[in-house]
Write a protein that holds these residues in place. Sequence first.
Motif, short mmCIF file in Angstrom:
data_model
loop_
_atom_site.label_atom_id
_atom_site.label_comp_id
_atom_site.label_asym_id
_atom_site.label_seq_id
_atom_site.Cartn_x
_atom_site.Cartn_y
_atom_site.Cartn_z
N GLN A 156 13.11 -3.64 -3.37
CA GLN A 156 12.75 -2.37 -2.72
C GLN A 156 13.47 -1.21 -3.39
O GLN A 156 12.88 -0.15 -3.59
CB GLN A 156 13.08 -2.44 -1.24
CG GLN A 156 12.49 -1.27 -0.46
CD GLN A 156 12.68 -1.44 1.03
OE1 GLN A 156 13.72 -1.93 1.47
NE2 GLN A 156 11.69 -1.05 1.79
N ASP A 174 3.38 -1.33 -2.41
CA ASP A 174 4.79 -0.95 -2.30
C ASP A 174 5.05 -0.18 -1.01
O ASP A 174 6.05 -0.39 -0.34
CB ASP A 174 5.21 -0.09 -3.50
CG ASP A 174 5.16 -0.84 -4.82
OD1 ASP A 174 5.36 -2.07 -4.82
OD2 ASP A 174 4.92 -0.18 -5.86
N ASP A 197 5.24 -2.52 1.82
CA ASP A 197 6.52 -3.23 1.86
C ASP A 197 7.65 -2.34 2.37
O ASP A 197 8.46 -2.77 3.19
CB ASP A 197 6.88 -3.77 0.48
CG ASP A 197 5.95 -4.88 0.02
OD1 ASP A 197 5.24 -5.47 0.87
OD2 ASP A 197 5.93 -5.15 -1.19
N SER A 211 7.03 -1.68 6.06
CA SER A 211 6.78 -2.91 6.84
C SER A 211 5.53 -2.76 7.71
O SER A 211 5.56 -2.98 8.93
CB SER A 211 7.99 -3.26 7.71
OG SER A 211 9.10 -3.51 6.91
#
Length: 74
Positions: free
Chosen positions: A4, A17, A20, A23
Amino acid sequence: MSSQARVLERRFITLEDVRDVLSISAAQAYALVRSGELRAIRVGGRGQWRIENAELEAYILRSYHSPDTPRRFA
């Protein structure tokens, strides 16, 4: 260094991305871009979305609220 952290070092990131980092689901990330809440550009022949890290950070800051501020629910 975490994956990250490496993502956030790049100027532009993908919807995956964003998913991620926040979340959230892929559909939610796409909806943020489509609604204009998260500004993005389309690149390449296939028109893939790219989000500038500064835009993601700005979106995150706009999303914070204080307890005194009424929340908007969509």
